[in-house]
Design a protein around this motif. Structure first.
Motif, PDB file in Angstrom:
ATOM      1  N   MET A 214      31.575  56.291  49.947  1.00  0.00           N
ATOM      2  CA  MET A 214      32.058  55.603  48.744  1.00  0.00           C
ATOM      3  C   MET A 214      33.479  55.084  48.899  1.00  0.00           C
ATOM      4  N   LYS A 215      34.081  55.357  50.056  1.00  0.00           N
ATOM      5  CA  LYS A 215      35.452  54.905  50.256  1.00  0.00           C
ATOM      6  C   LYS A 215      35.515  53.380  50.173  1.00  0.00           C
ATOM      7  N   GLY A 216      36.455  52.873  49.418  1.00  0.00           N
ATOM      8  CA  GLY A 216      36.583  51.432  49.240  1.00  0.00           C
ATOM      9  C   GLY A 216      35.864  50.917  47.999  1.00  0.00           C
ATOM     10  N   TYR A 217      34.890  51.667  47.495  1.00  0.00           N
ATOM     11  CA  TYR A 217      34.125  51.232  46.329  1.00  0.00           C
ATOM     12  C   TYR A 217      34.696  51.774  45.023  1.00  0.00           C
ATOM     13  N   THR A 218      35.516  52.813  45.094  1.00  0.00           N
ATOM     14  CA  THR A 218      35.965  53.514  43.885  1.00  0.00           C
ATOM     15  C   THR A 218      36.700  52.592  42.918  1.00  0.00           C
ATOM     16  N   LYS A 219      37.726  51.890  43.389  1.00  0.00           N
ATOM     17  CA  LYS A 219      38.520  51.042  42.497  1.00  0.00           C
ATOM     18  C   LYS A 219      37.718  49.861  41.943  1.00  0.00           C
ATOM     19  N   PRO A 220      36.962  49.128  42.783  1.00  0.00           N
ATOM     20  CA  PRO A 220      36.146  48.042  42.214  1.00  0.00           C
ATOM     21  C   PRO A 220      35.153  48.533  41.171  1.00  0.00           C
ATOM     22  N   LEU A 221      34.471  49.654  41.446  1.00  0.00           N
ATOM     23  CA  LEU A 221      33.493  50.189  40.497  1.00  0.00           C
ATOM     24  C   LEU A 221      34.157  50.649  39.204  1.00  0.00           C
ATOM     25  N   LEU A 222      35.339  51.276  39.333  1.00  0.00           N
ATOM     26  CA  LEU A 222      36.075  51.717  38.150  1.00  0.00           C
ATOM     27  C   LEU A 222      36.498  50.524  37.307  1.00  0.00           C
ATOM     28  N   LEU A 223      36.993  49.472  37.958  1.00  0.00           N
ATOM     29  CA  LEU A 223      37.417  48.269  37.241  1.00  0.00           C
ATOM     30  C   LEU A 223      36.234  47.616  36.536  1.00  0.00           C
ATOM     31  N   ILE A 224      35.108  47.490  37.225  1.00  0.00           N
ATOM     32  CA  ILE A 224      33.902  46.899  36.641  1.00  0.00           C
ATOM     33  C   ILE A 224      33.449  47.704  35.428  1.00  0.00           C
ATOM     34  N   THR A 225      33.452  49.034  35.556  1.00  0.00           N
ATOM     35  CA  THR A 225      33.021  49.907  34.458  1.00  0.00           C
ATOM     36  C   THR A 225      33.919  49.751  33.246  1.00  0.00           C
TER      37      THR A 225
END
Length: 216
Positions: free
Chosen positions: A1-12
């Motif tokens: 999941m490294k690298g996906y955390t911030k984009p997914l958090l922003l999208i959510t």
């Protein structure tokens, strides 16, 4: 999941704020109703948009269906590109900007796809009801997008010497929009502004990696 955390958090976050604000407006305001937030320069005004962003329309029932299908295809493409960018370690700022665009597009798709199924019709005389007994006001992919932010920051009249619109009244900013529209616009704006920086850093990173391989 490294690298996906911030984009997914922003999208959510974007999706939650977008949908909560739309549902609140839909359940608590009638079409055309408005109230002032900061004098008459920042207002909440409820309209429903059967077409594109910022109140623009794409005519007719088939036009609406085409637009909804196009949005779904576009969001799927953006989502695929976003995963590719994360995997290939593109510039983080660029990835977050694309995430903004993805979240905004997805937010408006939710309205088009599902609001017609779960809400009764909003009118100038009555507020919508969630999960009405008689069913929703439209079929799948034919729902309206909820818009509410109105920022008529500057009002005036074109001077008499101005071509075409001489003497006519103008308003800046006239369009009524939502959180999803804002996310798309901000994402596109930041990409245009920082485009050279994003891809310059990308080139430097790849060049450094190649040099390391050669040196080994």
């Amino acid at each position: 999941m490294k690298g996906y955390t911030k984009p997914l958090l922003l999208i959510t976050i974007i999706l939650l704020v977008d949908q909560i604000s739309k549902i609140w407006v839909k359940l608590n305001m009638t079409i055309g109703q408005s109230f002032k937030v900061i004098s008459d320069r920042v207002m909440i005004q409820f309209i429903e948009n059967p077409g594109m962003a910022y109140g623009m329309e794409f005519g007719g029932e088939y036009g609406k269906l085409f637009l909804s299908v196009f949005r779904i295809i576009a969001v799927a493409g953006i989502g695929y590109g976003l995963v590719y960018m994360v995997k290939n370690k593109y510039n983080r700022g660029f990835i977050l900007n694309v995430a903004l665009i993805f979240a905004g597009a997805l937010g408006n798709i939710i309205d088009s796809a599902f609001y017609g199924l779960i809400f009764s019709e909003s009118t100038p005389y009555q507020k919508a009801v969630l999960f009405p007994d008689g069913g929703g006001y439209a079929t799948f992919l034919h729902g309206y997008v909820v818009d509410m932010f109105h920022l008529p920051i500057w009002k005036g009249t074109f001077p008499t010497w101005f071509p075409i619109w001489s003497g006519e009244e103008f308003v800046f900013f006239r369009p009524i929009f939502n959180v999803a529209d804002s996310a798309i616009s901000i994402g596109v704006f930041l990409i245009l502004i920082f485009n050279n920086r994003y891809f310059k850093e990308e080139h430097v990173e790849k060049h450094d990696v190649n040099n390391e391989v050669v040196e080994d």
